[in-house]
Design a protein around this motif. Structure first.
Motif, PDB file in Angstrom:
ATOM      1  N   ASN A 222      -2.613  22.814   3.321  1.00 55.75           N
ATOM      2  CA  ASN A 222      -2.528  23.936   2.389  1.00 55.75           C
ATOM      3  C   ASN A 222      -1.656  23.693   1.160  1.00 55.75           C
ATOM      4  OD1 ASN A 222      -3.978  26.323   3.865  1.00 55.75           O
ATOM      5  ND2 ASN A 222      -2.713  25.329   5.431  1.00 55.75           N
ATOM      6  N   THR A 223      -1.035  22.535   1.064  1.00 56.90           N
ATOM      7  CA  THR A 223      -0.342  22.198  -0.182  1.00 56.90           C
ATOM      8  C   THR A 223      -1.206  21.186  -0.939  1.00 56.90           C
ATOM      9  OG1 THR A 223       0.937  20.426   0.885  1.00 56.90           O
ATOM     10  CG2 THR A 223       1.921  22.623   0.807  1.00 56.90           C
ATOM     11  N   ARG A 224      -1.079  21.163  -2.240  1.00 58.69           N
ATOM     12  CA  ARG A 224      -1.994  20.371  -3.064  1.00 58.69           C
ATOM     13  C   ARG A 224      -1.960  18.889  -2.712  1.00 58.69           C
ATOM     14  NH1 ARG A 224      -2.340  17.717  -8.067  1.00 58.69           N
ATOM     15  NH2 ARG A 224      -0.072  17.784  -8.346  1.00 58.69           N
ATOM     16  N   LEU A 225      -0.755  18.364  -2.419  1.00 66.55           N
ATOM     17  CA  LEU A 225      -0.624  16.937  -2.156  1.00 66.55           C
ATOM     18  C   LEU A 225      -0.623  16.595  -0.672  1.00 66.55           C
ATOM     19  CD1 LEU A 225       2.062  16.189  -4.874  1.00 66.55           C
ATOM     20  CD2 LEU A 225      -0.374  15.676  -4.974  1.00 66.55           C
ATOM     21  N   GLY A 226      -0.494  17.605   0.182  1.00 65.13           N
ATOM     22  CA  GLY A 226      -0.570  17.365   1.621  1.00 65.13           C
ATOM     23  C   GLY A 226       0.536  16.507   2.187  1.00 65.13           C
ATOM     24  N   ILE A 227       1.762  16.641   1.657  1.00 57.89           N
ATOM     25  CA  ILE A 227       2.890  15.821   2.131  1.00 57.89           C
ATOM     26  C   ILE A 227       3.610  16.559   3.267  1.00 57.89           C
ATOM     27  CG2 ILE A 227       5.061  14.711   1.494  1.00 57.89           C
ATOM     28  CD1 ILE A 227       4.053  14.676  -1.394  1.00 57.89           C
ATOM     29  N   PRO A 228       3.706  15.983   4.454  1.00 60.13           N
ATOM     30  CA  PRO A 228       4.465  16.631   5.527  1.00 60.13           C
ATOM     31  C   PRO A 228       5.960  16.589   5.244  1.00 60.13           C
ATOM     32  CG  PRO A 228       3.735  14.467   6.226  1.00 60.13           C
ATOM     33  CD  PRO A 228       3.117  14.701   4.874  1.00 60.13           C
ATOM     34  N   ALA A 229       6.707  17.435   5.935  1.00 61.31           N
ATOM     35  CA  ALA A 229       8.156  17.503   5.734  1.00 61.31           C
ATOM     36  C   ALA A 229       8.877  16.560   6.691  1.00 61.31           C
ATOM     37  CB  ALA A 229       8.642  18.931   5.950  1.00 61.31           C
ATOM     38  N   ILE A 230      10.107  16.230   6.339  1.00 55.55           N
ATOM     39  CA  ILE A 230      11.006  15.522   7.260  1.00 55.55           C
ATOM     40  C   ILE A 230      11.697  16.575   8.116  1.00 55.55           C
ATOM     41  CG2 ILE A 230      13.083  14.096   7.433  1.00 55.55           C
ATOM     42  CD1 ILE A 230      12.291  12.879   4.722  1.00 55.55           C
ATOM     43  N   ALA A 231      11.547  16.474   9.414  1.00 57.10           N
ATOM     44  CA  ALA A 231      12.249  17.393  10.332  1.00 57.10           C
ATOM     45  C   ALA A 231      13.549  16.729  10.768  1.00 57.10           C
ATOM     46  CB  ALA A 231      11.377  17.695  11.536  1.00 57.10           C
ATOM     47  N   HIS A 232      14.674  17.410  10.574  1.00 55.47           N
ATOM     48  CA  HIS A 232      15.938  16.803  10.975  1.00 55.47           C
ATOM     49  C   HIS A 232      16.738  17.715  11.898  1.00 55.47           C
ATOM     50  CE1 HIS A 232      17.553  18.923   7.280  1.00 55.47           C
ATOM     51  NE2 HIS A 232      18.505  19.202   8.153  1.00 55.47           N
ATOM     52  N   GLU A 233      17.549  17.076  12.745  1.00 52.23           N
ATOM     53  CA  GLU A 233      18.390  17.768  13.719  1.00 52.23           C
ATOM     54  C   GLU A 233      19.737  17.060  13.823  1.00 52.23           C
ATOM     55  OE1 GLU A 233      17.692  20.510  15.510  1.00 52.23           O
ATOM     56  OE2 GLU A 233      15.585  20.715  14.957  1.00 52.23           O
ATOM     57  N   GLU A 234      20.727  17.788  14.305  1.00 51.38           N
ATOM     58  CA  GLU A 234      22.024  17.184  14.612  1.00 51.38           C
ATOM     59  C   GLU A 234      21.918  16.397  15.924  1.00 51.38           C
ATOM     60  OE1 GLU A 234      24.717  17.255  12.801  1.00 51.38           O
ATOM     61  OE2 GLU A 234      24.259  18.802  11.327  1.00 51.38           O
TER      62      GLU A 234
ATOM     63  N   GLU B 253       0.832  -1.204   0.000  1.00 51.09           N
ATOM     64  CA  GLU B 253       0.000   0.000   0.000  1.00 51.09           C
ATOM     65  C   GLU B 253       0.869   1.257   0.000  1.00 51.09           C
ATOM     66  OE1 GLU B 253      -2.998   2.759   0.055  1.00 51.09           O
ATOM     67  OE2 GLU B 253      -3.001   0.650  -0.538  1.00 51.09           O
ATOM     68  N   ARG B 254       1.956   1.232   0.754  1.00 51.70           N
ATOM     69  CA  ARG B 254       2.870   2.376   0.758  1.00 51.70           C
ATOM     70  C   ARG B 254       3.486   2.578  -0.620  1.00 51.70           C
ATOM     71  NH1 ARG B 254       6.225   1.444   6.454  1.00 51.70           N
ATOM     72  NH2 ARG B 254       4.506   1.996   7.863  1.00 51.70           N
ATOM     73  N   ALA B 255       3.934   1.482  -1.224  1.00 49.26           N
ATOM     74  CA  ALA B 255       4.540   1.589  -2.558  1.00 49.26           C
ATOM     75  C   ALA B 255       3.528   2.133  -3.566  1.00 49.26           C
ATOM     76  CB  ALA B 255       5.063   0.232  -2.996  1.00 49.26           C
ATOM     77  N   ARG B 256       2.290   1.669  -3.477  1.00 49.71           N
ATOM     78  CA  ARG B 256       1.250   2.158  -4.385  1.00 49.71           C
ATOM     79  C   ARG B 256       1.012   3.646  -4.190  1.00 49.71           C
ATOM     80  NH1 ARG B 256      -3.460   4.019  -4.471  1.00 49.71           N
ATOM     81  NH2 ARG B 256      -3.631   3.921  -2.200  1.00 49.71           N
ATOM     82  N   ARG B 257       0.984   4.081  -2.932  1.00 53.66           N
ATOM     83  CA  ARG B 257       0.751   5.496  -2.629  1.00 53.66           C
ATOM     84  C   ARG B 257       1.901   6.368  -3.138  1.00 53.66           C
ATOM     85  NH1 ARG B 257      -2.150   9.783  -2.709  1.00 53.66           N
ATOM     86  NH2 ARG B 257      -1.902  11.214  -0.946  1.00 53.66           N
ATOM     87  N   VAL B 258       3.136   5.885  -2.983  1.00 49.56           N
ATOM     88  CA  VAL B 258       4.299   6.627  -3.480  1.00 49.56           C
ATOM     89  C   VAL B 258       4.217   6.794  -4.991  1.00 49.56           C
ATOM     90  CG1 VAL B 258       6.800   6.517  -3.830  1.00 49.56           C
ATOM     91  CG2 VAL B 258       5.844   6.035  -1.578  1.00 49.56           C
ATOM     92  N   GLU B 259       3.914   5.716  -5.703  1.00 50.26           N
ATOM     93  CA  GLU B 259       3.802   5.786  -7.160  1.00 50.26           C
ATOM     94  C   GLU B 259       2.687   6.745  -7.570  1.00 50.26           C
ATOM     95  OE1 GLU B 259       5.770   4.532  -9.429  1.00 50.26           O
ATOM     96  OE2 GLU B 259       7.057   3.731  -7.859  1.00 50.26           O
ATOM     97  N   GLU B 260       1.602   6.716  -6.848  1.00 53.29           N
ATOM     98  CA  GLU B 260       0.471   7.605  -7.134  1.00 53.29           C
ATOM     99  C   GLU B 260       0.856   9.066  -6.947  1.00 53.29           C
ATOM    100  OE1 GLU B 260      -3.044   8.103  -4.298  1.00 53.29           O
ATOM    101  OE2 GLU B 260      -3.834   6.699  -5.780  1.00 53.29           O
ATOM    102  N   LEU B 261       1.567   9.351  -5.854  1.00 49.03           N
ATOM    103  CA  LEU B 261       2.004  10.729  -5.597  1.00 49.03           C
ATOM    104  C   LEU B 261       2.976  11.207  -6.671  1.00 49.03           C
ATOM    105  CD1 LEU B 261       2.490  10.698  -1.726  1.00 49.03           C
ATOM    106  CD2 LEU B 261       0.876  12.116  -2.989  1.00 49.03           C
ATOM    107  N   LEU B 262       3.959  10.370  -7.004  1.00 46.86           N
ATOM    108  CA  LEU B 262       4.950  10.764  -8.001  1.00 46.86           C
ATOM    109  C   LEU B 262       4.301  11.035  -9.353  1.00 46.86           C
ATOM    110  CD1 LEU B 262       7.904   8.345  -7.175  1.00 46.86           C
ATOM    111  CD2 LEU B 262       7.881  10.831  -6.915  1.00 46.86           C
ATOM    112  N   ALA B 263       3.342  10.195  -9.717  1.00 47.76           N
ATOM    113  CA  ALA B 263       2.685  10.367 -11.008  1.00 47.76           C
ATOM    114  C   ALA B 263       1.879  11.659 -11.068  1.00 47.76           C
ATOM    115  CB  ALA B 263       1.771   9.170 -11.282  1.00 47.76           C
TER     116      ALA B 263
END
Length: 205
Positions: free
Chosen positions: A103-115, A15-25
């Motif tokens: 508020n973004t069209r695809l609704g993808i959250p960001a990766i938050a990173h820290e040292e 399901e994750r792989a399908r969702r990724v392909e759908e988003l990329l397309a």
């Protein structure tokens, strides 16, 4: 050495792989490019440089919503750039993630990173021993426990990724006049301890 993260069930993985392909397309070029960059806020550019190339992806000093209107791949050092109260910063980060979803069209959250080389590099966070001490401890299990504490603390704040050097074995002879055998043993043990740290960071406490 166990896997850093337990693999998902096959049905979930499909399901994750399908969702990724759908988003990329469905992504426009601008949206794809947006996922390749990060936004680094709270940097006082008048007082100097926090890190090399800190502005290379940002250009103008835009606000978060304007910068991320097509989405954004990473939120950089939300906690570690300037001293911030952890709970207030956690709420601000959560608000930005909600904004991205709503508020973004695809609704993808960001990766938050820290040292996190010696623990989360942020005000009020616990500082742990540096990597040479991990190998010198000769106690990989304790180092993994340290990594688990670091990872659990970051997850509780909404941080997804901790930045630290990858483990490697240095083939060069010991330098500086200390005990060669002791230095050699520490260098040999360090990659193992480093891997245990990453394993700990990747698992719940």
């Amino acid at each position: 050495m166990p896997a850093l993260v337990d693999p998902p069930e096959p049905e979930i993985a499909r399901e994750r792989a399908r969702r990724v392909e759908e988003l990329l397309a469905g992504m426009s070029l601008r949206e794809k490019l947006a996922q390749l960059v990060g936004v680094w806020l709270n940097v006082n550019r008048k007082k100097g440089v926090v890190a090399p190339l800190q502005d290379s992806m940002q250009g103008e000093d835009l606000g978060f919503e304007e910068f991320a209107r097509d989405g954004v791949g990473h939120i950089t050092r939300h906690f570690g750039t300037t001293p911030v109260e952890p709970e207030a910063a956690r709420k601000t980060l959560a608000e930005r993630q909600r904004w991205l979803r709503a508020n973004t069209r695809l609704g993808i959250p960001a990766i938050a990173h820290e040292e996190c080389l010696t623990g989360l590099a942020a005000w009020r966070a616990t500082t742990y021993p540096a990597p040479p001490a991990w190998g010198a401890s000769f106690h990989p299990e304790l180092v993994e426990e340290m990594g688990r504490a670091i990872g659990s603390g970051m997850r509780s704040l909404g941080v997804h990724q901790g930045l630290a050097p990858r483990p490697r074995r240095d083939p060069r002879p010991a330098l500086g006049g200390g005990s060669r055998s002791a230095c050699r043993r520490t260098r040999t043990r360090w990659p193992r301890c480093a891997r245990r740290t990453y394993a700990g960071c990747s698992r719940p406490a």
